[in-house]
Design a protein around this motif. Structure first.
Motif, PDB file in Angstrom:
ATOM      1  N   VAL A 318      15.051  49.224  53.071  1.00  0.00           N
ATOM      2  CA  VAL A 318      13.913  49.807  52.183  1.00  0.00           C
ATOM      3  C   VAL A 318      14.000  51.179  51.886  1.00  0.00           C
ATOM      4  CG1 VAL A 318      12.287  48.056  53.488  1.00  0.00           C
ATOM      5  CG2 VAL A 318      12.638  50.420  54.405  1.00  0.00           C
ATOM      6  N   GLY A 319      15.344  51.753  52.017  1.00  0.00           N
ATOM      7  CA  GLY A 319      15.350  53.223  51.852  1.00  0.00           C
ATOM      8  C   GLY A 319      15.698  53.616  50.252  1.00  0.00           C
ATOM      9  N   GLY A 320      15.879  52.506  49.376  1.00  0.00           N
ATOM     10  CA  GLY A 320      16.144  52.853  47.919  1.00  0.00           C
ATOM     11  C   GLY A 320      17.402  53.502  47.949  1.00  0.00           C
ATOM     12  N   TYR A 321      18.633  53.237  48.692  1.00  0.00           N
ATOM     13  CA  TYR A 321      19.989  53.825  48.580  1.00  0.00           C
ATOM     14  C   TYR A 321      20.783  53.032  47.638  1.00  0.00           C
ATOM     15  CZ  TYR A 321      18.618  55.869  53.131  1.00  0.00           C
ATOM     16  OH  TYR A 321      18.104  56.663  53.995  1.00  0.00           O
ATOM     17  N   ARG A 322      21.821  53.724  47.224  1.00  0.00           N
ATOM     18  CA  ARG A 322      22.712  53.033  46.242  1.00  0.00           C
ATOM     19  C   ARG A 322      23.770  53.153  46.910  1.00  0.00           C
ATOM     20  NH1 ARG A 322      19.686  56.655  43.030  1.00  0.00           N
ATOM     21  NH2 ARG A 322      18.396  55.894  41.686  1.00  0.00           N
ATOM     22  N   ILE A 323      24.510  51.919  47.324  1.00  0.00           N
ATOM     23  CA  ILE A 323      25.847  51.866  47.936  1.00  0.00           C
ATOM     24  C   ILE A 323      26.929  51.433  47.266  1.00  0.00           C
ATOM     25  CG2 ILE A 323      26.846  50.786  49.993  1.00  0.00           C
ATOM     26  CD1 ILE A 323      23.984  50.527  51.120  1.00  0.00           C
ATOM     27  N   TYR A 324      27.977  52.154  46.892  1.00  0.00           N
ATOM     28  CA  TYR A 324      28.979  51.674  45.970  1.00  0.00           C
ATOM     29  C   TYR A 324      30.071  51.400  46.828  1.00  0.00           C
ATOM     30  CZ  TYR A 324      26.480  54.408  42.366  1.00  0.00           C
ATOM     31  OH  TYR A 324      25.401  54.629  41.479  1.00  0.00           O
ATOM     32  N   THR A 325      30.419  50.182  46.548  1.00  0.00           N
ATOM     33  CA  THR A 325      31.636  49.437  47.239  1.00  0.00           C
ATOM     34  C   THR A 325      32.852  49.176  46.814  1.00  0.00           C
ATOM     35  OG1 THR A 325      30.942  47.056  46.815  1.00  0.00           O
ATOM     36  CG2 THR A 325      29.509  48.388  48.245  1.00  0.00           C
ATOM     37  N   THR A 326      33.632  48.397  47.531  1.00  0.00           N
ATOM     38  CA  THR A 326      35.065  47.932  46.861  1.00  0.00           C
ATOM     39  C   THR A 326      35.019  46.442  46.473  1.00  0.00           C
ATOM     40  OG1 THR A 326      35.687  47.113  49.075  1.00  0.00           O
ATOM     41  CG2 THR A 326      36.024  49.387  48.586  1.00  0.00           C
ATOM     42  N   LEU A 327      33.723  45.919  46.213  1.00  0.00           N
ATOM     43  CA  LEU A 327      33.634  44.558  45.870  1.00  0.00           C
ATOM     44  C   LEU A 327      34.263  44.239  44.446  1.00  0.00           C
ATOM     45  CD1 LEU A 327      32.336  41.798  46.419  1.00  0.00           C
ATOM     46  CD2 LEU A 327      30.361  42.531  45.171  1.00  0.00           C
ATOM     47  N   ASN A 328      35.149  43.146  44.804  1.00  0.00           N
ATOM     48  CA  ASN A 328      35.941  42.582  43.343  1.00  0.00           C
ATOM     49  C   ASN A 328      35.188  41.378  42.894  1.00  0.00           C
ATOM     50  OD1 ASN A 328      37.490  41.145  41.621  1.00  0.00           O
ATOM     51  ND2 ASN A 328      39.316  42.289  42.251  1.00  0.00           N
ATOM     52  N   VAL A 329      34.320  41.493  42.133  1.00  0.00           N
ATOM     53  CA  VAL A 329      33.530  40.342  41.734  1.00  0.00           C
ATOM     54  C   VAL A 329      34.159  38.970  41.430  1.00  0.00           C
ATOM     55  CG1 VAL A 329      31.564  39.540  40.283  1.00  0.00           C
ATOM     56  CG2 VAL A 329      31.458  41.801  41.440  1.00  0.00           C
ATOM     57  N   ASN A 330      35.257  39.199  40.583  1.00  0.00           N
ATOM     58  CA  ASN A 330      35.888  38.300  40.351  1.00  0.00           C
ATOM     59  C   ASN A 330      36.331  37.350  41.441  1.00  0.00           C
ATOM     60  OD1 ASN A 330      37.297  36.383  38.277  1.00  0.00           O
ATOM     61  ND2 ASN A 330      39.045  37.496  39.194  1.00  0.00           N
ATOM     62  N   ALA A 331      37.049  38.240  42.189  1.00  0.00           N
ATOM     63  CA  ALA A 331      37.784  37.615  43.374  1.00  0.00           C
ATOM     64  C   ALA A 331      36.776  36.958  44.335  1.00  0.00           C
ATOM     65  CB  ALA A 331      38.514  38.616  44.554  1.00  0.00           C
ATOM     66  N   GLN A 332      35.618  37.678  44.759  1.00  0.00           N
ATOM     67  CA  GLN A 332      34.536  37.152  45.631  1.00  0.00           C
ATOM     68  C   GLN A 332      33.848  35.795  45.120  1.00  0.00           C
ATOM     69  OE1 GLN A 332      33.386  38.604  48.423  1.00  0.00           O
ATOM     70  NE2 GLN A 332      31.964  36.761  48.936  1.00  0.00           N
ATOM     71  N   GLN A 333      33.597  35.737  43.624  1.00  0.00           N
ATOM     72  CA  GLN A 333      33.185  34.414  43.069  1.00  0.00           C
ATOM     73  C   GLN A 333      34.225  33.077  43.550  1.00  0.00           C
ATOM     74  OE1 GLN A 333      32.285  35.587  39.239  1.00  0.00           O
ATOM     75  NE2 GLN A 333      30.266  36.380  39.506  1.00  0.00           N
ATOM     76  N   ILE A 334      35.508  33.593  43.352  1.00  0.00           N
ATOM     77  CA  ILE A 334      36.355  32.720  43.478  1.00  0.00           C
ATOM     78  C   ILE A 334      36.604  31.900  44.676  1.00  0.00           C
ATOM     79  CG2 ILE A 334      39.039  32.239  43.437  1.00  0.00           C
ATOM     80  CD1 ILE A 334      39.248  34.056  40.952  1.00  0.00           C
ATOM     81  N   VAL A 335      36.433  32.977  45.751  1.00  0.00           N
ATOM     82  CA  VAL A 335      36.045  32.793  47.074  1.00  0.00           C
ATOM     83  C   VAL A 335      35.021  31.659  47.311  1.00  0.00           C
ATOM     84  CG1 VAL A 335      35.824  33.669  49.590  1.00  0.00           C
ATOM     85  CG2 VAL A 335      37.634  34.727  48.000  1.00  0.00           C
ATOM     86  N   GLU A 336      33.905  32.164  46.868  1.00  0.00           N
ATOM     87  CA  GLU A 336      32.652  31.533  47.192  1.00  0.00           C
ATOM     88  C   GLU A 336      32.834  30.121  46.476  1.00  0.00           C
ATOM     89  OE1 GLU A 336      29.231  33.737  46.175  1.00  0.00           O
ATOM     90  OE2 GLU A 336      29.731  35.359  47.821  1.00  0.00           O
ATOM     91  N   LYS A 337      33.319  29.968  45.312  1.00  0.00           N
ATOM     92  CA  LYS A 337      33.686  28.804  44.792  1.00  0.00           C
ATOM     93  C   LYS A 337      34.491  27.691  45.486  1.00  0.00           C
ATOM     94  CE  LYS A 337      35.379  26.425  40.369  1.00  0.00           C
ATOM     95  NZ  LYS A 337      36.057  26.911  39.197  1.00  0.00           N
ATOM     96  N   ALA A 338      35.591  28.400  46.176  1.00  0.00           N
ATOM     97  CA  ALA A 338      36.444  27.626  46.715  1.00  0.00           C
ATOM     98  C   ALA A 338      35.732  27.032  48.113  1.00  0.00           C
ATOM     99  CB  ALA A 338      37.548  28.314  47.096  1.00  0.00           C
ATOM    100  N   PHE A 339      34.866  27.887  48.965  1.00  0.00           N
ATOM    101  CA  PHE A 339      34.106  27.538  49.926  1.00  0.00           C
ATOM    102  C   PHE A 339      33.267  26.538  49.833  1.00  0.00           C
ATOM    103  CE2 PHE A 339      37.076  30.387  51.910  1.00  0.00           C
ATOM    104  CZ  PHE A 339      36.666  30.318  53.241  1.00  0.00           C
ATOM    105  N   ALA A 340      32.579  26.422  48.512  1.00  0.00           N
ATOM    106  CA  ALA A 340      31.580  25.817  48.462  1.00  0.00           C
ATOM    107  C   ALA A 340      32.200  24.133  47.994  1.00  0.00           C
ATOM    108  CB  ALA A 340      30.816  26.145  47.119  1.00  0.00           C
ATOM    109  N   ASP A 341      33.587  24.098  47.773  1.00  0.00           N
ATOM    110  CA  ASP A 341      34.159  22.752  47.311  1.00  0.00           C
ATOM    111  C   ASP A 341      34.563  22.037  48.393  1.00  0.00           C
ATOM    112  OD1 ASP A 341      35.436  20.847  46.407  1.00  0.00           O
ATOM    113  OD2 ASP A 341      36.831  21.834  45.181  1.00  0.00           O
ATOM    114  N   PRO A 342      33.914  20.931  48.836  1.00  0.00           N
ATOM    115  CA  PRO A 342      34.067  20.267  50.208  1.00  0.00           C
ATOM    116  C   PRO A 342      35.527  19.393  50.094  1.00  0.00           C
ATOM    117  CG  PRO A 342      32.430  18.845  48.678  1.00  0.00           C
ATOM    118  CD  PRO A 342      32.797  20.470  48.115  1.00  0.00           C
ATOM    119  N   ASP A 343      36.280  19.512  48.980  1.00  0.00           N
ATOM    120  CA  ASP A 343      37.630  19.056  48.844  1.00  0.00           C
ATOM    121  C   ASP A 343      38.467  19.992  49.511  1.00  0.00           C
ATOM    122  OD1 ASP A 343      36.569  16.573  47.515  1.00  0.00           O
ATOM    123  OD2 ASP A 343      37.294  17.527  45.703  1.00  0.00           O
TER     124      ASP A 343
END
Length: 863
Positions: A318-343
């Motif tokens: 609740v502090g209104g901070y801005r946290i700048y990270t190393t997140l690679n959105v493309n890689a993160q979305q690929i990871v989450e897509k793979a983990f959502a695939d039951p195959d």
């Protein structure tokens, strides 16, 4: 004669001097006593005035803030490109409960752990403050709080959590004012309804429902009460859903304090610990967690932010901070897509799904690119990327091969003993019970041999293995000082994050890597309150060690290795890992954990799969190839936009020359042999030759045979089919394979077999080997070239289910017992197939679930 005019004064200088000193001492004593008295009076006046100021200040703050609270503002997470990616959840889960509905043992437990003198002080515990000041002075920083429950309530209601002397003074003021205006019961009621318990739960009732599914506090058991009482110290660390192990450790501390203060007995303590070990979250435990984008990565960022800033989770939200990270959105979305695939995961028998975790690190910078905390992961869930599991053979490079190479006495081509051997009561075995006798280090790691790995650790010493693991960031338990660490048998286990970090050292050429997710943090006014500064890189291992390890781990992905499923369109080095289920009395080859940890020249990643709770109904039937395949699927796609590079070979590395390329290679059809005749020129003494074949309807070349000869005869061919071949030279001493020869092809004639309608030639009327049918020509052995279907004892294609299709070039592909007079092995996945008579074992599945290379023809020794 001189007369003494003062008879009271004794004669003699010495006596007179003593009297003067005595009078002077009395004067000085009266002087210091006066100063001491004056100082004491002044101190009393200052204390009274100070106390009045504290009380007045507290009353003023209370009056001004009866309904005023600091405005809550959402904290934003930014990706590595500075774009807004996610937000920390701000939804609160709070339910109020009256003090009369709170059991005595519940609030007494909180008093025991947070403020044992709560009923004795008036808001401020000066004994605790004195102790805290001493610790702060010794540490030269604000490390000890010394806060009472009343002070914690004051801080929670009106103040920030910043540790400064000014804030502590204000906190004391408010605490004193609260004590003057409220009863102890009222203070406890406010406290227990306001404190944060993690995962969005505010107050004891919300926490009870969230973690134990109980809306009546009177139904809480002792272990549940102790667990709740331990959470407020660090809600993100000690809540039982996010971190069950740490939660139990904190609960044990609370139970001990409760016992010391006479609230419970020693027997109740032990019973509570047993019950806590079997904790399972309620079915709807995750329903209350606020959903957000990239939850596992965001949760990891929140934990890291708490650590680097000292802020609490609630302040961050609740502090209104801005946290700048190393997140690679493309890689993160690929990871989450793979983990959502039951195959991508093994199917479970019920609703308890196979879980998994993945971490991707750019080892060149230490930046964490992406993270998966599990399948169906929700905010503040169990982040399996930082939960320890048993690593199996993935730990071999860390505990055995790495330290051996680092010693300078061992090289990838060094020979190891691969024999069944006991070390006291510890008797490691190879999967399938097969042993090579002598094998190179490179080949032992490639095939994940257990016996040779343990033998090597015994040679270099367990201490060397422990020390090397510590260098790579993994400090093992004191109980791990044994040979079992060679195969990943650890007391605590390791996390995917720890494994990725350790392998990053190999990938970085032997220098340290500092994994991190936060670049900088700004407050709501734009002031930078944290800026990441990379620590100075340290050389942890020799560059030669890192290079040799990379070469060996690349071989794991070659044909015959255990990690072939992890191959992508750029260089990859890595290792599989599998652990047995370990369930007493349960006879099964099923597994508990499967891993693949690997790296390209750019990124390192660790993949783990398994059940959160392993039992007879929840074990993995598949091996580590499942984890390797997920690694390839994610990394192959996520690295598409990352410029490809190569592993850099350091100077001065001792090398072995790659075997030469085969020359004079020819392929012809032989009517006399009814097969394809291959020949080539000899390239040197002591070398083996590997022959590869691909039919026109097949996608890849497969290993056909290994031989010392410069000729080979392929009899397992079909009429009218075109086949292609190539040959490589194999240096078995150094476990190195040369480049492939020129590819040559040949088409088998359409009609090469005798007429199957001639009953006089074939006792059972066909070629299928039924009823003991054999090749009919007198004097011809059974290896003449005609496969049977394996039924009823057919001699060509193996007993008990030979397929007769010869997909791998062997005669008894699929047969579990068959042999073709020892010339070619079977291809049984169970590992006991095709026992060739003299050529050796069949093509059984290894510990990691990948096939070993076929045994050679003509009696040549296996590589």
């Amino acid at each position: 004669m001189t007369t003494n005019r003062n008879p009271k004064r004794p004669s003699g200088g010495k006596t007179s001097g003593k009297a003067d000193k005595k009078r002077g001492g009395r004067k000085r004593g009266r002087h210091w006593f006066g100063w001491f008295l004056a100082t004491g009076c002044l101190a009393v006046v200052c204390a009274v005035v100070g106390y009045l100021l504290i009380v007045l200040n507290g009353e003023r703050i209370l009056a001004a803030n009866q309904k005023a609270f600091e405005f809550a503002e959402t904290t934003i997470i930014y990706d590595k490109d500075g774009r807004e990616a996610a937000a920390l959840a701000t939804v609160e889960n709070r339910e109020y409960v009256k003090f009369g509905d709170i059991p005595e043992l519940v609030y007494r437990a909180f008093v025991a752990v947070e403020d044992r003198r709560f009923y004795e002080h008036e808001g401020v515990d000066f004994w605790a403050i004195g102790r805290a000041i001493v610790k702060d002075i010794m540490a030269r920083s604000m490390v000890e709080g010394g806060s009472t429950i009343t002070q914690q309530l004051a801080k929670n209601m009106f103040l920030s959590h910043e540790k400064t002397f000014f804030r502590k003074a204000s906190e004391a003021s408010i605490a004193v004012a609260l004590e003057k205006n409220l009863s102890k019961d009222e203070i406890l009621e406010l406290y227990l309804n306001r404190i944060y318990f993690g995962r969005g739960a505010h107050g004891i009732l919300a926490a009870s429902k969230l973690y134990f599914g109980k809306d009546d506090l009177n139904k809480l058991e002792i272990w549940e009460i102790a667990t709740l009482a331990g959470i407020p110290k660090a809600p993100n660390v000690y809540n039982p859903i996010s971190n069950h192990e740490r939660s139990q450790e904190r609960m044990a501390v609370v139970l001990s304090l409760m016992e010391q203060q006479g609230l419970i007995t020693a027997e109740q303590v032990e019973e509570a610990k047993k019950k806590a070990a079997a904790y399972e979250p309620p079915e709807d435990a995750y329903a209350g967690a606020a959903s957000q984008k990239y939850p596992a990565f965001v949760d990891f960022v929140a934990t890291e932010a708490e650590r680097v800033t000292g802020l609490t989770e609630e302040e961050l939200r609740v502090g209104g901070y801005r946290i700048y990270t190393t997140l690679n959105v493309n890689a993160q979305q690929i990871v989450e897509k793979a983990f959502a695939d039951p195959d991508n995961f093994e199917e479970s028998a019920d609703d308890r799904i196979v879980q998994g975790a993945m971490v991707i690190i750019d080892h060149r910078t230490g930046e964490i690119e992406a993270m998966a905390g599990g399948r169906e992961y929700q905010n503040k869930g169990l982040n399996r990327a930082v939960q320890p599991r048993q690593p199996g053979s993935a730990f071999k490079p860390i505990a055995v091969y790495g330290p051996a190479l680092e010693s300078g006495d061992w090289y990838p081509w060094s020979k190891l003993q691969d024999e069944k051997k006991c070390y006291g009561d510890y008797c490691p075995t190879n999967p399938g019970g097969k042993y090579a006798g002598s094998i190179t280090m490179r080949q032992a790691l490639k095939e994940s041999r257990n016996a040779s790995t343990v033998w090597l650790l015994n040679e270099i010493g367990v201490d060397r293995g422990l020390e090397f693991a510590k260098r790579l960031g993994i400090e093992l338990d004191a109980d791990d000082r044994n040979l079992a660490i060679a195969l990943g048998g650890l007391t605590r286990g390791v996390t995917p994050m720890e494994m990725a970090t350790a392998y990053s050292v190999f990938a970085s050429g032997g220098v340290s890597v500092d994994p991190h997710a936060i670049v900088r943090i700004e407050d709501r006014k734009g002031k930078v309150i944290y800026q990441y500064k990379a620590p100075e890189a340290k050389r942890l291992i020799k560059p030669e060690t890192a290079w040799y390890m990379t070469e060996m781990l690349q071989a794991v992905l070659e044909k015959g290795g255990t990690g072939t499923k992890a191959r992508i369109n750029r260089p990859v080095a890595g290792k599989t890992g599998t652990t047995e289920h370990g369930i007493p009395g349960f006879k099964s080859s099923a597994n508990r954990d499967v891993w693949f940890v690997g790296y390209t020249p750019e990124w390192t990643a660790a993949v783990w799969m398994g059940y959160d709770r392993t039992d007879e109904q929840h074990v993995l039937k598949r091996g580590s190839s499942m984890a390797a395949a997920l690694f390839a699927k994610v990394m192959g796609e996520a690295l598409k936009d990352v410029p490809a590079s190569s592993f850099t070979k350091p100077e001065g590395v001792k090398t072995v020359v790659k075997p030469p390329t085969v020359g004079g290679f020819s392929v012809t059809w032989s009517d006399a042999d009814l097969g394809v005749r291959l020949s080539w020129s000899r390239q040197g003494e002591g070398l083996l030759y590997r022959v590869y074949r691909k039919a026109e309807n097949e996608d890849e070349f497969e290993l056909l045979t290994v031989t010392e000869s410069t000729t080979a005869l392929d009899l397992a061919v079909e009429p009218g089919v075109t086949y292609e071949y190539y040959v490589t030279v194999y240096d078995r001493e150094h476990a190195l394979e040369g480049d492939k020869s020129t590819i040559r092809g040949v088409t088998v004639p359409d009609s090469i077999w005798p007429d199957p309608e001639l009953p006089s030639d074939f006792p059972d009327g066909d070629f299928d080997g039924n009823d003991g049918g054999i090749w009919p020509f007198p004097g011809e052995p059974d290896d003449s070239g005609i496969p049977g279907d394996g039924e009823d004892g057919g001699q060509d294609d193996g007993q008990d289910g030979g397929s007769g299709t010869i997909p791998d070039g062997g005669w008894n592909s699929g047969g579990s017992n068959g042999s073709r007079n020892g010339e070619l092995p079977g291809n049984s996945e169970s590992g006991n197939g095709g026992a060739g008579q003299p050529a050796g074992p069949g093509n059984g599945e290894t510990e990691e679930g990948e096939a070993e290379e076929p045994a050679p023809v003509d009696g040549a020794p296996a590589p």
